[in-house]
Design a protein around this motif. Structure first.
Motif, mmCIF file in Angstrom:
data_model
loop_
_atom_site.group_PDB
_atom_site.id
_atom_site.type_symbol
_atom_site.label_atom_id
_atom_site.label_comp_id
_atom_site.label_asym_id
_atom_site.label_seq_id
_atom_site.Cartn_x
_atom_site.Cartn_y
_atom_site.Cartn_z
ATOM 1 N N LEU A 17 0.608 -1.125 -0.243
ATOM 2 C CA LEU A 17 -0.438 -0.365 -0.249
ATOM 3 C C LEU A 17 0.943 1.414 -0.366
ATOM 4 C CD1 LEU A 17 -2.834 -0.988 2.290
ATOM 5 C CD2 LEU A 17 -2.753 -0.828 0.452
ATOM 6 N N SER A 18 0.637 2.804 -0.517
ATOM 7 C CA SER A 18 1.091 3.309 -0.541
ATOM 8 C C SER A 18 0.242 4.743 -0.811
ATOM 9 C CB SER A 18 1.990 3.622 -1.793
ATOM 10 O OG SER A 18 2.248 4.777 -2.884
ATOM 11 N N PRO A 19 0.231 6.125 -0.266
ATOM 12 C CA PRO A 19 -0.342 6.940 -0.120
ATOM 13 C C PRO A 19 -0.912 7.072 -1.645
ATOM 14 C CG PRO A 19 1.486 7.686 1.512
ATOM 15 C CD PRO A 19 2.043 6.055 0.118
ATOM 16 N N THR A 20 0.470 7.399 -2.272
ATOM 17 C CA THR A 20 0.412 7.759 -3.955
ATOM 18 C C THR A 20 -0.524 6.708 -4.956
ATOM 19 O OG1 THR A 20 2.239 5.899 -4.572
ATOM 20 C CG2 THR A 20 2.496 8.802 -4.053
ATOM 21 N N GLU A 21 -1.228 5.948 -4.330
ATOM 22 C CA GLU A 21 -2.547 4.736 -5.029
ATOM 23 C C GLU A 21 -3.764 4.639 -4.098
ATOM 24 O OE1 GLU A 21 -0.260 2.156 -7.987
ATOM 25 O OE2 GLU A 21 1.343 2.077 -6.582
ATOM 26 N N PRO A 22 -4.026 5.393 -4.120
ATOM 27 C CA PRO A 22 -5.046 5.668 -2.827
ATOM 28 C C PRO A 22 -6.362 4.241 -3.470
ATOM 29 C CG PRO A 22 -5.185 7.385 -3.917
ATOM 30 C CD PRO A 22 -4.511 6.929 -4.649
ATOM 31 N N GLY A 63 -1.846 -4.910 -11.237
ATOM 32 C CA GLY A 63 -2.571 -3.676 -12.035
ATOM 33 C C GLY A 63 -4.014 -4.087 -12.725
ATOM 34 N N ASP A 64 -4.485 -5.531 -12.357
ATOM 35 C CA ASP A 64 -6.176 -5.479 -12.647
ATOM 36 C C ASP A 64 -7.397 -4.747 -12.125
ATOM 37 O OD1 ASP A 64 -5.458 -7.603 -14.048
ATOM 38 O OD2 ASP A 64 -5.954 -9.202 -13.564
ATOM 39 N N ASN A 65 -8.225 -3.901 -12.758
ATOM 40 C CA ASN A 65 -9.363 -3.268 -12.157
ATOM 41 C C ASN A 65 -10.260 -4.615 -11.098
ATOM 42 O OD1 ASN A 65 -7.672 -0.985 -12.438
ATOM 43 N ND2 ASN A 65 -8.856 -0.764 -14.629
ATOM 44 N N ILE A 66 -10.337 -3.673 -9.883
ATOM 45 C CA ILE A 66 -11.990 -4.992 -10.086
ATOM 46 C C ILE A 66 -12.919 -4.319 -9.104
ATOM 47 C CG2 ILE A 66 -10.053 -6.995 -9.315
ATOM 48 C CD1 ILE A 66 -9.935 -5.523 -6.029
ATOM 49 N N MET A 94 -17.351 0.233 -4.250
ATOM 50 C CA MET A 94 -16.172 0.675 -6.003
ATOM 51 C C MET A 94 -15.332 0.347 -6.758
ATOM 52 S SD MET A 94 -16.180 4.201 -2.858
ATOM 53 C CE MET A 94 -14.746 5.667 -3.277
ATOM 54 N N ASP A 95 -14.540 1.494 -7.008
ATOM 55 C CA ASP A 95 -13.093 0.850 -7.956
ATOM 56 C C ASP A 95 -11.862 0.244 -7.221
ATOM 57 O OD1 ASP A 95 -15.505 -0.326 -10.675
ATOM 58 O OD2 ASP A 95 -14.681 1.258 -11.309
ATOM 59 N N ALA A 96 -11.336 -0.422 -7.373
ATOM 60 C CA ALA A 96 -10.070 -0.578 -7.349
ATOM 61 C C ALA A 96 -9.519 -0.920 -7.940
ATOM 62 C CB ALA A 96 -10.293 -1.073 -6.053
ATOM 63 N N THR A 97 -7.867 -0.761 -7.604
ATOM 64 C CA THR A 97 -7.172 -1.351 -8.619
ATOM 65 C C THR A 97 -6.051 -2.429 -7.482
ATOM 66 O OG1 THR A 97 -6.931 0.613 -9.799
ATOM 67 C CG2 THR A 97 -4.814 -0.809 -9.901
ATOM 68 N N VAL A 98 -5.815 -4.037 -8.473
ATOM 69 C CA VAL A 98 -5.525 -4.496 -7.500
ATOM 70 C C VAL A 98 -3.909 -4.237 -7.689
ATOM 71 C CG1 VAL A 98 -4.575 -7.322 -7.471
ATOM 72 C CG2 VAL A 98 -6.240 -6.362 -8.028
ATOM 73 N N ILE A 99 -3.120 -3.530 -6.552
ATOM 74 C CA ILE A 99 -1.615 -3.327 -6.455
ATOM 75 C C ILE A 99 -0.701 -5.153 -5.848
ATOM 76 C CG2 ILE A 99 -1.654 -0.848 -6.953
ATOM 77 C CD1 ILE A 99 -1.274 -1.167 -3.439
ATOM 78 N N GLY A 100 -1.307 -5.604 -5.208
ATOM 79 C CA GLY A 100 0.032 -6.443 -4.886
ATOM 80 C C GLY A 100 -0.418 -7.907 -4.137
ATOM 81 N N ILE A 101 -0.143 -8.413 -3.968
ATOM 82 C CA ILE A 101 -0.968 -10.317 -4.288
ATOM 83 C C ILE A 101 0.207 -10.845 -3.004
ATOM 84 C CG2 ILE A 101 -0.924 -12.965 -4.424
ATOM 85 C CD1 ILE A 101 -2.469 -10.907 -6.575
ATOM 86 N N LEU A 147 -6.580 -2.830 2.210
ATOM 87 C CA LEU A 147 -7.258 -1.520 1.474
ATOM 88 C C LEU A 147 -6.712 -0.634 1.652
ATOM 89 C CD1 LEU A 147 -11.307 -1.138 1.180
ATOM 90 C CD2 LEU A 147 -9.833 -3.310 3.129
ATOM 91 N N SER A 148 -6.495 1.148 1.369
ATOM 92 C CA SER A 148 -5.930 1.831 2.024
ATOM 93 C C SER A 148 -6.769 2.313 3.224
ATOM 94 C CB SER A 148 -5.948 2.543 1.876
ATOM 95 O OG SER A 148 -6.653 3.578 0.634
ATOM 96 N N LEU A 149 -6.981 3.339 4.062
ATOM 97 C CA LEU A 149 -7.536 3.195 5.268
ATOM 98 C C LEU A 149 -9.295 4.836 4.337
ATOM 99 C CD1 LEU A 149 -9.049 3.294 7.795
ATOM 100 C CD2 LEU A 149 -7.588 5.114 8.690
ATOM 101 N N PRO A 150 -8.363 5.644 3.724
ATOM 102 C CA PRO A 150 -9.191 6.763 2.540
ATOM 103 C C PRO A 150 -10.414 5.791 2.244
ATOM 104 C CG PRO A 150 -7.592 7.393 2.939
ATOM 105 C CD PRO A 150 -7.002 6.233 3.219
ATOM 106 N N LEU A 151 -9.838 4.902 1.279
ATOM 107 C CA LEU A 151 -10.851 4.118 0.141
ATOM 108 C C LEU A 151 -11.752 3.597 1.588
ATOM 109 C CD1 LEU A 151 -11.258 2.872 -2.515
ATOM 110 C CD2 LEU A 151 -9.259 1.268 -2.113
ATOM 111 N N ALA A 152 -11.472 2.472 2.103
ATOM 112 C CA ALA A 152 -12.446 1.787 3.311
ATOM 113 C C ALA A 152 -13.629 3.355 3.415
ATOM 114 C CB ALA A 152 -11.615 1.482 3.908
ATOM 115 N N LEU A 153 -12.901 4.019 4.061
ATOM 116 C CA LEU A 153 -13.809 4.741 4.711
ATOM 117 C C LEU A 153 -14.644 4.821 4.166
ATOM 118 C CD1 LEU A 153 -12.571 7.038 7.403
ATOM 119 C CD2 LEU A 153 -13.574 4.629 7.588
#
Lengths: 220, 654
Positions: free
Chosen positions: B145-150, B168-171, B185-192, B207-213
């Protein structure tokens, strides 16, 4: 000084009851040497064991300097053996891991003497028994006669009031045996100690002040 | 007096170094085993603790008290703003101890790629601190996870496989918000990610907290996770945080209170460890007690002697216990050193590869986590076992009759012998009424050769196939030294043999120098026959056991005097005179067999002859006939290896 009154000792052997002592009595005065003679199995060693408080009679009493020792507890029996008694065993019973000097020092250390004082006393008696130069040897490096003399020095190191010796010359040739006996008589007379010894040696008997013959557990 | 007792005790430990080493070795190995088991279990505890704390949970979590206690925790969440204020305070209070802080929020719903959908159980973190608070989470593909990819999420390995998603896949994430309405909401898979548990990997989503909230349309979070640099500082940090939270509804919980799996594993391992520890402890006590009892039995007459010269019972008991204490302490320390050394080697090697634990998909590398607590516990056990054995033994010993013990009798000894019988080793000589030690002393008294200055004549008669002439030796003895001169040989062929603790020498007339007989030569041929005759039983050998009809002797030390690794003496029924002896080499090979004959002489039973069979050159046998010994004044210079011929002339002249 030492008095055994009507002492009886029985024990079981091979399913039978054997009477080692049967109402046996004896007195030994201070400075007196008494030879205890008799056939094998007559009860001589049992007399010494009971007088030395390493065995308990089934009946009768053991008195020493006016005190009945038959009734004293284990603690005071140990103290009596430590402070008043010198015992020369027939089989020496030296502690193999200790040197000659350390063996002789042991009773003195048990009495609470400092190590230096105990070593001084031990050396004195080792010189008296002719073992000067043998102080650091271990018992296994000694001859039978030297072991016996070490055992005698150990018995005498606390200058006991009562000396008990079980066939002190049994393992010695006649010359060494005479030397050992002269020493015992001499030290007994010097310290006004009572000496009660068991012997089969006919040459030794006349040298004692008195002879007591024991047969089937009784005075003969 | 105490120093005398301690000194005696330590000298006694050196009395039979081999036995002390074997007993001490047993305790040391037992101690090392217990400590390594302790280290293994504690490494497992440590691994579980670290994995839990560094998987986003932190060592401490802060939340509303009811959120921890309630069966419906979602009703007791805290506002993000409140916990952010608390986070600032905690950071200020704990300073450098803090590794990372992160707010947490659980989210669950359905994850879909469009073609495939699965249920997920997600946890949201502050993306800025996620990497540090989840250091033990393994991201096997993509990134973290990274702040640059919320909008980025990390899928569990099995979940990603099921929905056929890759970095890289959209989910799409479909949830029911806190208000109970559906939201997506849409999100992007960045890691396994991959964990030890396949079940967890089948539902895990991070997932990141902003996305979850945003997804849950709320500002409510579950808890604040406090990650510490050192897990060992948890208690101290918790106390400080508790002080900060006083007067608020917020409470703290440590990692060990939250980790149910850790607690159940610890309870299970704890039981197993305690049981194994108890078994090892009991086994050590029994093994040590057996050895201690055998050692005490051998010294029974000596302990009685100490009592006879005035040593008190408690002093003797103290001496014996002191021996146990010394043995236990030395062996315990050795065991601890062995365990630490082994653990260090394993660590150098990178740990022992282990298969996956039940329920896990990954193996691990085993190490041993040893500490002073474990070492102290093990030292305690190592000391306690011989001390308990010694206490028990000393009680029995000092309660026996002194006169009986001095004479080597067995009265009141039977209870002492139960343990050896239980272990199936030596059995008492109860039938003959003598213990092995006393029996050995009696055998010694039958020796044909006296201990002190003497000269005697001995005839060696070869009886084997090569029937040759008898050889007559004149033997002079002084203490442990013997000089034998073959007087039956012609003057020019006379052989002189010197035997002492220092070794054995031989010189023939005409030889310029004496020849030293090596230990192996000593065990062969004519030299060994003389050696067998000269064996000093009691001086050089211990009576190890008596099992009718055989008394077994082992050497007291490895000096030249005790040339045999074992001697067995066989007694006829109801006799105290050994009739047969077997002599063994250090390899265990039988070297010689001796048959003895006795006669009554001057009222005493004496050994008069022996027939010695060579067990290697079978058929070779020699009869040795002992003459009468007479005393002689022998100078020490007669027993000098450099003066053998001169000494021989002097002895012959007597």
């Amino acid at each position: 000084m030492l008095e055994l009154k009507q002492v009886t000792k029985t024990y079981a052997s091979e399913g039978r009851l054997v009477t080692a002592l049967n109402h046996f009595s004896i007195q030994v005065a201070a400075g007196e040497s008494v030879a205890l003679i008799g056939q094998s199995g007559s009860g001589k060693s049992t007399v010494l064991n009971i007088a030395g408080l390493i065995d308990e009679p089934n009946g009768g009493e053991v008195w020493f300097e006016g005190r009945n020792l038959t009734t004293v507890d284990q603690k005071h029996r140990s103290i009596f053996r430590r402070d008043q008694l010198g015992y020369v065993f027939q089989n020496f019973h030296l502690v193999p891991v200790l040197s000659v000097r350390e063996n002789v020092m042991l009773p003195a250390l048990l009495q609470g003497k400092k190590s230096s004082e105990a070593a001084r006393d031990a050396d004195f008696f080792l010189h008296r028994v002719g073992l000067k130069g043998f102080e650091s040897r271990k018992p296994y490096a000694l001859s039978g006669g030297q072991r016996q003399r070490t055992a005698i020095a150990r018995a005498l190191v606390n200058r006991p009031r009562l000396i008990l010796a079980d066939e002190p010359t049994a393992n010695l040739d006649s010359h060494s045996g005479q030397q050992v006996c002269d020493l015992l008589f001499e030290l007994c007379a010097e310290g006004q100690s009572a000496l009660l010894f068991v012997t089969h040696d006919p040459g030794l008997v006349p040298q004692a002040n008195r002879t007591v013959c024991i047969k089937d557990g009784r005075s003969a | 007096m105490t120093s005398t007792i301690v000194k005696l005790a330590f000298k006694n430990l050196g009395r039979n170094p081999r036995r002390t080493l074997v007993t001490g070795g047993g305790i040391a190995v037992g101690a090392a085993g217990i400590l390594l088991l302790y280290g293994f279990v504690h490494f497992a505890y440590w691994g579980l603790a670290e994995r839990f704390a560094r998987s986003g949970n932190g060592q401490i979590q802060i939340a509303d008290g009811n959120w921890f206690r309630s069966a419906v925790p979602e009703a007791h969440r805290s506002s993000k703003a409140n916990l952010e204020v608390v986070a600032d305070k905690v950071r200020a209070q704990l300073g450098d101890q803090v590794e990372a802080l992160s707010l947490r929020r659980k989210v669950s719903g359905i994850v879909s790629t469009g073609s495939r959908s699965e249920i997920f159980v997600g946890t949201a973190f502050d993306p800025a601190t996620y990497r540090r608070i989840s250091a033990s989470v393994s991201v096997v593909a993509g990134k973290t996870l990274s702040p640059t990819e919320p909008q980025g999420v990390i899928l569990g390995r099995v979940l990603a496989k099921r929905i056929e998603a890759k970095p890289g896949d959209n989910i799409s994430l479909l949830v029911t918000t806190d208000r109970g309405v559906p939201n997506a909401m849409d999100a992007t898979v960045i890691g396994i990610s991959a964990s030890d548990s396949k079940e967890l990997d089948a539902v895990s989503l991070t997932l990141s907290l902003p996305l979850a909230l945003n997804l849950m349309e709320t500002d409510q979070v579950d808890s604040l996770a406090v990650g510490l640099k050192q897990t060992s500082q948890t208690m101290m940090a918790e106390q400080k945080i508790d002080a900060l939270l006083q007067g608020t509804p917020l409470e703290t919980r440590r990692w060990d209170e939250l980790a149910d799996y850790y607690r159940s594993v610890k309870a299970l391992y704890g039981r197993i460890f305690s049981f194994v520890e108890l078994v090892l402890f009991v086994l050590t006590i029994l093994a040590v007690a057996n050895t201690v009892m055998m050692a005490l039995l051998e010294r029974r007459a000596e302990l009685a002697l100490l009592q006879a010269i005035g040593m008190r019972r408690h002093q003797i008991a103290a001496m014996i216990v002191c021996e146990g204490l010394g043995l236990g302490f030395g062996a315990g320390l050795t065991g601890i050193l062995i365990a630490f050394a082994f653990s260090w080697l394993v660590q150098l090697w990178g740990g022992i590869p282990m298969p996956p634990a039940p329920g896990s998909s990954e193996g691990y590398r085993l190490n041993f986590l040893l500490d002073y607590r474990g070492a102290t516990m093990v030292l305690g056990i190592a000391i306690l076992s011989p001390v308990i054995a010694s206490l028990w033994g000393s009680r029995r010993m000092v309660q026996s009759n002194i006169a009986t013990a001095l004479s080597g009798g067995i009265r009141s000894l039977v209870p002492l012998l139960l343990l050896p019988v239980f272990f199936g080793s030596a059995t008492p000589a109860a039938a003959a009424g003598l213990n092995p030690d006393a029996r050995l002393r009696l055998v010694d008294s039958l020796r044909a050769i006296p201990d002190d200055n003497f000269i005697l004549q001995t005839t060696f008669m070869p009886l084997g196939e090569k029937n040759s002439n008898p050889i007559i030796y004149r033997v002079a003895g002084k203490g442990d030294r013997y000089l034998a001169i073959a007087i039956s040989e012609s003057a020019g062929n006379r052989m002189v043999i010197l035997s002492s603790d220092a070794g054995m020498w031989m010189q023939k007339q005409g030889m310029r120098k004496p020849m030293r007989i090596s230990p192996s030569q000593r065990l062969l041929g004519q030299a060994s026959t003389a050696d067998v005759v000269n064996v000093r039983w009691g001086s050089d050998y211990f009576a190890e056991s008596y099992q009718a009809p055989t008394l077994r002797l082992v050497p007291k030390s490895t000096t030249a005097a005790a040339a045999y690794s074992k001697i067995e003496l066989d007694f006829p029924a109801d006799s105290l005179c050994p009739q047969l002896a077997r002599f063994y080499a250090r390899s265990g090979k039988l070297l010689k067999i001796a048959n003895y004959e006795y006669q009554h002489k001057a009222g005493k039973l004496r050994l008069v002859s022996a027939i010695i069979h060579d067990a290697i050159r079978t058929g070779d046998k020699t009869k040795v006939i002992f003459g009468e010994a007479h005393r002689a004044d022998l100078g020490a210079n007669l027993f000098n290896p450099q003066n053998l011929i001169g000494a021989a002339h002097e002895i012959e002249a007597r």
